[in-house]
Design a protein around this motif. Structure first.
Motif, PDB file in Angstrom:
ATOM      1  N   THR A   1      -7.628  -7.458  40.758  1.00 34.99           N
ATOM      2  CA  THR A   1      -8.575  -7.450  41.869  1.00 34.99           C
ATOM      3  C   THR A   1      -9.791  -8.318  41.564  1.00 34.99           C
TER       4      THR A   1
ATOM      5  N   ALA B   1     -12.765 -21.999  39.134  1.00 34.80           N
ATOM      6  CA  ALA B   1     -12.479 -20.715  39.767  1.00 34.80           C
ATOM      7  C   ALA B   1     -11.434 -19.938  38.957  1.00 34.80           C
TER       8      ALA B   1
ATOM      9  N   LEU C   1     -14.183 -20.414  45.522  1.00 36.50           N
ATOM     10  CA  LEU C   1     -13.632 -21.436  46.415  1.00 36.50           C
ATOM     11  C   LEU C   1     -14.227 -21.350  47.811  1.00 36.50           C
ATOM     12  N   TRP C   2     -14.544 -20.162  48.271  1.00 36.11           N
ATOM     13  CA  TRP C   2     -15.158 -20.013  49.578  1.00 36.11           C
ATOM     14  C   TRP C   2     -16.568 -20.616  49.571  1.00 36.11           C
ATOM     15  N   ARG C   3     -17.298 -20.350  48.480  1.00 34.30           N
ATOM     16  CA  ARG C   3     -18.639 -20.918  48.351  1.00 34.30           C
ATOM     17  C   ARG C   3     -18.574 -22.447  48.311  1.00 34.30           C
TER      18      ARG C   3
ATOM     19  N   LEU D   1      -8.803 -12.064  41.751  1.00 38.23           N
ATOM     20  CA  LEU D   1      -8.662 -12.560  43.121  1.00 38.23           C
ATOM     21  C   LEU D   1     -10.009 -12.665  43.829  1.00 38.23           C
ATOM     22  N   LEU D   2     -10.875 -11.680  43.628  1.00 40.32           N
ATOM     23  CA  LEU D   2     -12.194 -11.726  44.252  1.00 40.32           C
ATOM     24  C   LEU D   2     -13.024 -12.885  43.711  1.00 40.32           C
ATOM     25  N   ARG D   3     -12.962 -13.117  42.411  1.00 37.08           N
ATOM     26  CA  ARG D   3     -13.742 -14.204  41.807  1.00 37.08           C
ATOM     27  C   ARG D   3     -13.257 -15.572  42.295  1.00 37.08           C
ATOM     28  N   VAL D   4     -11.952 -15.780  42.290  1.00 31.14           N
ATOM     29  CA  VAL D   4     -11.402 -17.058  42.744  1.00 31.14           C
ATOM     30  C   VAL D   4     -11.746 -17.285  44.215  1.00 31.14           C
ATOM     31  N   THR D   5     -11.584 -16.251  45.030  1.00 30.93           N
ATOM     32  CA  THR D   5     -11.903 -16.369  46.450  1.00 30.93           C
ATOM     33  C   THR D   5     -13.376 -16.688  46.655  1.00 30.93           C
ATOM     34  N   HIS D   6     -14.237 -15.999  45.929  1.00 22.39           N
ATOM     35  CA  HIS D   6     -15.676 -16.223  46.083  1.00 22.39           C
ATOM     36  C   HIS D   6     -16.070 -17.651  45.707  1.00 22.39           C
TER      37      HIS D   6
ATOM     38  N   GLY E   1     -12.357 -16.717  36.808  1.00 27.53           N
ATOM     39  CA  GLY E   1     -11.642 -15.536  37.278  1.00 27.53           C
ATOM     40  C   GLY E   1     -10.850 -14.876  36.157  1.00 27.53           C
TER      41      GLY E   1
END
Length: 83
Positions: free
Chosen positions: A61, A19, A71-73, A64-69, A23
């Protein structure tokens, strides 16, 4: 919730590393896409500062969006209990 196995802990560590690396790569591409004209053309210092600021905000931005996506997945994937 039980104790995590070593394989689960290793998978989490690898996913966090992936991630952050992906990211960072995506953020670098986003920054270069915005700030690239300042490198390629002779722009005024004010225009260069604006592109730098916008590129920095966009890069943060995207990171943060890439890391969140990622890890959420990973957290939402079906769990294999090994049974």
């Amino acid at each position: 919730m039980g104790t995590r196995s070593q394989a689960d802990r290793d998978a989490i560590t690898i996913e966090i590393g992936y991630a952050f690396v992906s990211g960072g790569f995506a953020a670098g591409i986003a920054f270069a896409a915005v700030y690239g004209p300042a490198w390629a053309f002779d722009l005024s210092p004010a225009a260069g500062r604006i592109l730098w600021a916008v590129g920095g905000v966009l890069a943060a931005t995207v990171f943060l969006l890439r890391v969140t996506h990622v890890l959420w997945r990973f957290a939402r994937r079906p769990q294999d209990d090994g049974k």
